[in-house]
Design an enzyme around this catalytic site. Sequence first.
Site, PDB file in Angstrom:
ATOM      1  N   THR A 273       0.831  -1.203   0.000  1.00 13.93           N
ATOM      2  CA  THR A 273       0.000   0.000   0.000  1.00 13.93           C
ATOM      3  C   THR A 273       0.870   1.260   0.000  1.00 13.93           C
ATOM      4  O   THR A 273       0.600   2.208  -0.726  1.00 13.93           O
ATOM      5  CB  THR A 273      -0.873   0.011   1.263  1.00 13.93           C
ATOM      6  N   PHE A 402      -7.385   5.159   4.760  1.00  9.26           N
ATOM      7  CA  PHE A 402      -6.895   4.252   5.807  1.00  9.26           C
ATOM      8  C   PHE A 402      -8.042   3.562   6.538  1.00  9.26           C
ATOM      9  O   PHE A 402      -7.850   3.040   7.648  1.00  9.26           O
ATOM     10  CB  PHE A 402      -5.997   5.011   6.787  1.00  9.26           C
ATOM     11  N   CYS A 409      -6.541   1.606   9.725  1.00  8.15           N
ATOM     12  CA  CYS A 409      -5.162   1.149   9.587  1.00  8.15           C
ATOM     13  C   CYS A 409      -4.317   1.494  10.813  1.00  8.15           C
ATOM     14  O   CYS A 409      -4.139   2.664  11.138  1.00  8.15           O
ATOM     15  CB  CYS A 409      -4.565   1.805   8.353  1.00  8.15           C
TER      16      CYS A 409
HETATM   17  C1  HEM Z   1      -0.415   4.074   2.366  1.00  8.28           C
HETATM   18  C2  HEM Z   1      -0.318   2.997   3.091  1.00  8.28           C
HETATM   19  C3  HEM Z   1      -1.460   2.248   3.679  1.00  8.28           C
HETATM   20  C4  HEM Z   1      -2.786   2.245   3.328  1.00  8.28           C
HETATM   21  C5  HEM Z   1      -3.456   3.031   2.211  1.00  8.28           C
HETATM   22  C6  HEM Z   1      -3.474   1.343   4.238  1.00  8.28           C
HETATM   23  C7  HEM Z   1      -4.834   1.106   4.219  1.00  8.28           C
HETATM   24  C8  HEM Z   1      -5.502   0.336   5.148  1.00  8.28           C
HETATM   25  C9  HEM Z   1      -6.941   0.191   5.240  1.00  8.28           C
HETATM   26  C10 HEM Z   1      -7.945   0.833   4.300  1.00  8.28           C
HETATM   27  C11 HEM Z   1      -7.207  -0.619   6.295  1.00  8.28           C
HETATM   28  C12 HEM Z   1      -8.601  -1.042   6.794  1.00  8.28           C
HETATM   29  C13 HEM Z   1      -9.058  -2.321   6.177  1.00  8.28           C
HETATM   30  C14 HEM Z   1     -10.452  -2.747   6.610  1.00  8.28           C
HETATM   31  O1  HEM Z   1     -11.202  -2.034   7.278  1.00  8.28           O
HETATM   32  O2  HEM Z   1     -10.782  -3.867   6.248  1.00  8.28           O
HETATM   33  C15 HEM Z   1      -5.943  -1.007   6.870  1.00  8.28           C
HETATM   34  C16 HEM Z   1      -5.797  -1.858   7.942  1.00  8.28           C
HETATM   35  C17 HEM Z   1      -4.581  -2.298   8.415  1.00  8.28           C
HETATM   36  N1  HEM Z   1      -3.330  -1.858   8.030  1.00  8.28           N
HETATM   37 FE1  HEM Z   1      -2.934  -0.456   6.637  1.00  8.28          FE
HETATM   38  N2  HEM Z   1      -2.542   0.790   5.087  1.00  8.28           N
HETATM   39  C18 HEM Z   1      -1.317   1.322   4.795  1.00  8.28           C
HETATM   40  C19 HEM Z   1      -0.110   1.049   5.426  1.00  8.28           C
HETATM   41  C20 HEM Z   1       0.051   0.157   6.450  1.00  8.28           C
HETATM   42  C21 HEM Z   1       1.293  -0.110   7.146  1.00  8.28           C
HETATM   43  C22 HEM Z   1       2.615   0.599   6.864  1.00  8.28           C
HETATM   44  C23 HEM Z   1       1.033  -1.092   8.069  1.00  8.28           C
HETATM   45  C24 HEM Z   1       1.966  -1.738   9.069  1.00  8.28           C
HETATM   46  C25 HEM Z   1       3.161  -1.339   9.360  1.00  8.28           C
HETATM   47  C26 HEM Z   1      -0.369  -1.427   7.956  1.00  8.28           C
HETATM   48  C27 HEM Z   1      -1.017  -2.387   8.708  1.00  8.28           C
HETATM   49  C28 HEM Z   1      -2.396  -2.539   8.746  1.00  8.28           C
HETATM   50  C29 HEM Z   1      -3.057  -3.484   9.654  1.00  8.28           C
HETATM   51  C30 HEM Z   1      -2.376  -4.444  10.617  1.00  8.28           C
HETATM   52  C31 HEM Z   1      -4.435  -3.312   9.450  1.00  8.28           C
HETATM   53  C32 HEM Z   1      -5.561  -4.026  10.196  1.00  8.28           C
HETATM   54  C33 HEM Z   1      -5.923  -3.180  11.411  1.00  8.28           C
HETATM   55  C34 HEM Z   1      -7.038  -3.776  12.264  1.00  8.28           C
HETATM   56  O3  HEM Z   1      -8.062  -4.190  11.717  1.00  8.28           O
HETATM   57  O4  HEM Z   1      -6.881  -3.783  13.482  1.00  8.28           O
HETATM   58  N3  HEM Z   1      -0.934  -0.648   6.978  1.00  8.28           N
HETATM   59  N4  HEM Z   1      -4.911  -0.407   6.164  1.00  8.28           N
END
Ligand code: HEM
Length: 461
Positions: A273, A402, A409
């Site tokens: 991402t 996010f 996120c």
């Molecule tokens: C531009 C970069 C990123 C974007 C656009 C992004 C986007 C997202 C989105 C939209 C979700 C929600 C998904 C849902 O509701 O089903 C999410 C969840 C998550 N993201 Fe990111 N993400 C990014 C970077 C990262 C990074 C750098 C990490 C870890 C170092 C990360 C770890 C996670 C995790 C573990 C979740 C699940 C959180 C939970 O449900 O407790 N993401 N991300």
Amino acid sequence: MDIATIPHPPRRVPVIGDVVGIKVGKPVQTVLAQSRGLGPISVRKVLRTQIVTVGGADLAGDLSDESRFCKFVGLHLPPLRQVVGDALFTAEDDEPNWQLAHDILAPAFTREAMSGYHAVMLEVARELLARWDAAADRGQPVDVTPDTTRLTMETIGRTGFGYRFASFDRDEPHPFVVAMTRALHYARVSAVLPWAPVRRLVAGSAAQHDADVATLRGTVDQVIRARLDDPASDAPDLLGRMLRTAHPGTGDRLDPVNIRHQMITFLVAGHETTSGALSFALYYLTRDQGALARAQAEVDALWGETADPEPAFADVAKLRYVRAALDEALRLWPTAPGYLRAARCDTVLGGRYRMNEGDWALVFLPLLHRDPQVWPDPDRFDPDRFGAGQAKSRPAHAYKPFGTGKRSCIGRQFALHEAVLALGLILHRYALTAPEAYELQIAESLTLKPRGFRLLPRRRR
Ligand code: HEM
């Protein structure tokens, strides 16, 4: 869900449904094009699955109400869950391991915690610069997305787990990355193609998938073992936290299998991402000379004429225009293009669409982020939309790259710090030209990324 009143694309075919017109390899782009003619909510039937797609700010806002809606672990997520179980991304809201892991890991993702990762992020960004310097010396272009992917993979590996993928030292991706890419493709295809022979043709065999999953698990297990075998290691990284920290309230700890699943999740969620976002930002900036000049003026004002600046942690927050360019790139192409929410009880969405408990909808971000009621001239790249005070003039739920609420996120600050730092350094160091003839192509997997996008870097100093 009461879908009779919800529009669907033309040319619905019995049995298969609304698949005519969805271009192979481009479902996000075709659904976006279709949905813009259908309005803020539409429905697609794919075989027996009905997918309700929401792209209006009001409806997305309503789906953010956590008293009525929760994360839906369906559609493309169950096949992923087979690989990483109830780790953060694939857990149900009420699964005990979600709360446990969230509470243990959240302190590692605060803005303040980023100061602990800054030095490593800088070290890795400089490895990317060294690679681009070499290309500049040869007068050759760089492949942007593979290189930003090297950057983000290396950054999460080193900051999270003290693991070096040596991404900048190899021409071909690390075996973990190869296995991960194939396993994600397989999981995604399995979500829509239940028939093994067809699935095998499109995404490879089940045996290959098993081998890929074994590679993922084997790699992280090796990292965990090395850490456990080194009693002197008290690295305060994500792995150290997962191994040593007990829940502040209950005293519970993450079990070893869950730690393995969380690590794979972080490696997957933590790199594609961010690299896509960085690549889209570079694409749009190099297409817009005015925006590029403003971004370069900002980094020059901060870091001056020195060829090799020493960015401090606090510098990153000062790069407001660079950050706005990244935000705007994530508006146009949110690299995680959607999320799913299900009704916790019988309810009515947006005061109009009846939903029974368990009914679900997809918040489709490329459409939400182009809602013409909120974003004038929505297809135009304009970082000023994210200038000071601008967000307040928009509905609260108009921009969600996010995700939303407690399942949003966890890595947001991490991604933003890493990407703004790298983008700032790239813009400070190079004059960048893109081949005129290149038209943006988007590779769709679990995430979105520019495909085939090359830049010619020339040292500015
Ligand atoms: C531009 C970069 C990123 C974007 C656009 C992004 C986007 C997202 C989105 C939209 C979700 C929600 C998904 C849902 O509701 O089903 C999410 C969840 C998550 N993201 Fe990111 N993400 C990014 C970077 C990262 C990074 C750098 C990490 C870890 C170092 C990360 C770890 C996670 C995790 C573990 C979740 C699940 C959180 C939970 O449900 O407790 N993401 N991300």
